[in-house]
Design a protein around this motif. Structure first.
Motif, mmCIF file in Angstrom:
data_model
loop_
_atom_site.group_PDB
_atom_site.id
_atom_site.type_symbol
_atom_site.label_atom_id
_atom_site.label_comp_id
_atom_site.label_asym_id
_atom_site.label_seq_id
_atom_site.Cartn_x
_atom_site.Cartn_y
_atom_site.Cartn_z
ATOM 1 N N ARG A 30 0.007 7.145 -8.737
ATOM 2 C CA ARG A 30 -0.403 8.538 -8.809
ATOM 3 C C ARG A 30 -0.163 9.092 -10.219
ATOM 4 O O ARG A 30 0.919 8.955 -10.787
ATOM 5 N N THR B 83 -6.185 2.550 -3.781
ATOM 6 C CA THR B 83 -5.869 3.828 -3.141
ATOM 7 C C THR B 83 -6.964 4.872 -3.329
ATOM 8 O O THR B 83 -6.818 5.995 -2.838
ATOM 9 N N VAL C 185 -5.057 4.058 3.242
ATOM 10 C CA VAL C 185 -4.414 4.992 2.320
ATOM 11 C C VAL C 185 -5.465 5.810 1.562
ATOM 12 O O VAL C 185 -5.329 7.028 1.410
ATOM 13 N N ALA C 186 -6.519 5.136 1.087
ATOM 14 C CA ALA C 186 -7.570 5.837 0.343
ATOM 15 C C ALA C 186 -8.231 6.907 1.211
ATOM 16 O O ALA C 186 -8.493 8.023 0.736
ATOM 17 N N GLU D 121 -5.747 9.789 1.464
ATOM 18 C CA GLU D 121 -5.569 10.504 0.201
ATOM 19 C C GLU D 121 -6.816 11.291 -0.205
ATOM 20 O O GLU D 121 -6.717 12.341 -0.829
ATOM 21 N N HIS D 122 -7.994 10.760 0.139
ATOM 22 C CA HIS D 122 -9.265 11.353 -0.302
ATOM 23 C C HIS D 122 -10.221 11.449 0.888
ATOM 24 O O HIS D 122 -11.214 10.722 0.959
ATOM 25 N N TYR E 13 2.477 1.601 -3.433
ATOM 26 C CA TYR E 13 1.537 1.615 -4.549
ATOM 27 C C TYR E 13 0.925 2.990 -4.757
ATOM 28 O O TYR E 13 0.679 3.401 -5.899
ATOM 29 N N VAL E 14 0.675 3.712 -3.686
ATOM 30 C CA VAL E 14 0.022 5.015 -3.828
ATOM 31 C C VAL E 14 0.888 5.964 -4.638
ATOM 32 O O VAL E 14 0.385 6.734 -5.466
ATOM 33 N N ASP E 15 2.205 5.914 -4.459
ATOM 34 C CA ASP E 15 3.099 6.772 -5.232
ATOM 35 C C ASP E 15 3.241 6.266 -6.671
ATOM 36 O O ASP E 15 3.302 7.059 -7.616
ATOM 37 N N ALA F 57 0.794 -1.228 0.000
ATOM 38 C CA ALA F 57 0.000 0.000 0.000
ATOM 39 C C ALA F 57 0.828 1.281 0.000
ATOM 40 O O ALA F 57 0.577 2.181 -0.823
ATOM 41 N N ARG G 47 -7.920 6.309 -6.164
ATOM 42 C CA ARG G 47 -7.646 7.301 -7.204
ATOM 43 C C ARG G 47 -8.746 7.340 -8.264
ATOM 44 O O ARG G 47 -9.116 8.423 -8.741
ATOM 45 N N MET H 179 -4.929 -0.596 2.173
ATOM 46 C CA MET H 179 -5.329 0.203 1.019
ATOM 47 C C MET H 179 -6.483 1.135 1.381
ATOM 48 O O MET H 179 -6.533 2.293 0.951
#
Length: 240
Positions: free
Chosen positions: A30, A66, A94-95, A98-99, A25-27, A22, A68, A91
């Motif tokens: 993106r 994530t 992280v989501a 991020e949001h 993966y987010v980077d 996780a 996105r 995940m």
């Protein structure tokens, strides 16, 4: 949502692998959609169809990772009530980070913690790729169950006949199988689940740019038929 049942072995391996990946993966992911105009067009079409035919019901991004693509759908300005579901709690964490304005929950596509006919749309964007062939009908049956009549499902996946197995990613030990499938086979299984195929799109793999690919890409859009006279469209009893 309830913690997903991890009785099938692949679910545990998939969740554990994505939990480990996780942060990296987010980077990695993106900006991926910004480099893929065809995918953006398909997602925009899906969002427009759901906005006009989904009865105002929510849209679930199943296997959202994530978040996105969840955020992308929300940002299209169609007024969709979009939320994400993912098997991996890391995940999901992280989501949410991020949001923060969107909702993300833990869950499995094999047993969605959602009422029958509660969704106007369902996105499975490269999330069925880890589901073995023998479990895919079960997942598609769940998609049919949670979609309201007239609701749409959009799938994205790698095209091929042989799976890819990964045991390492970003220096981490993982255990992932990427099932590559033909669009015709996906369409057949969706029809078997009672869904009506609307479109199939296939494109060659991209070998250069920031996100090179190992396989061609496939996209299938389907719809749960609208109930008419107590039967779904296509039911032979509706025309007897």
């Amino acid at each position: 949502m309830t913690t997903p049942d991890l009785s099938p072995g692949f679910l545990h391996a998939t969740r554990t692998s994505y939990d480990a990946m996780a942060p990296a993966y987010v980077d990695f992911a993106r900006g991926e959609l910004a480099a893929k105009p065809l995918e953006r067009a398909l997602l925009s079409t899906f969002a427009e169809l759901v906005a006009t035919g989904g009865g105002g019901l929510p849209v679930a991004d199943v296997g959202c990772g994530t978040g996105r693509v969840t955020e992308h759908l929300y940002g299209l300005g169609r007024g969709l009530d979009v939320f994400g579901i993912d098997l991996s709690p890391q995940m999901v964490a992280v989501a949410r980070q991020e949001h923060p304005g969107l909702r993300f929950e833990e869950g499995s596509m094999l047993a969605l913690d959602l009422p029958d006919a509660s969704l106007g749309g369902l996105l499975a964007w490269y999330s069925t790729i880890h589901v073995p062939d023998e479990e895919l009908p079960r997942a598609f049956a769940e998609f049919h169950r949670v979609l309201a009549p007239g609701g749409y499902v959009q799938l994205g996946f790698q095209v091929g006949d042989e799976p890819l197995r990964l045991t390492e990613a970003w220096g981490l030990d993982v255990s992932l199988v990427f099932h590559r499938r033909q669009p015709e086979r996906i369409a057949e299984l969706l029809r078997d689940a009672g869904l009506e195929v609307v479109s199939r799109v296939w494109r060659e793999r991209e070998t250069d740019g920031p996100f090179p690919e190992r396989a061609p890409q496939g996209f299938v859009l389907a719809r749960r038929p609208i109930v008419s006279g107590g039967c779904e469209d296509g039911d032979i009893s509706a025309t007897d």
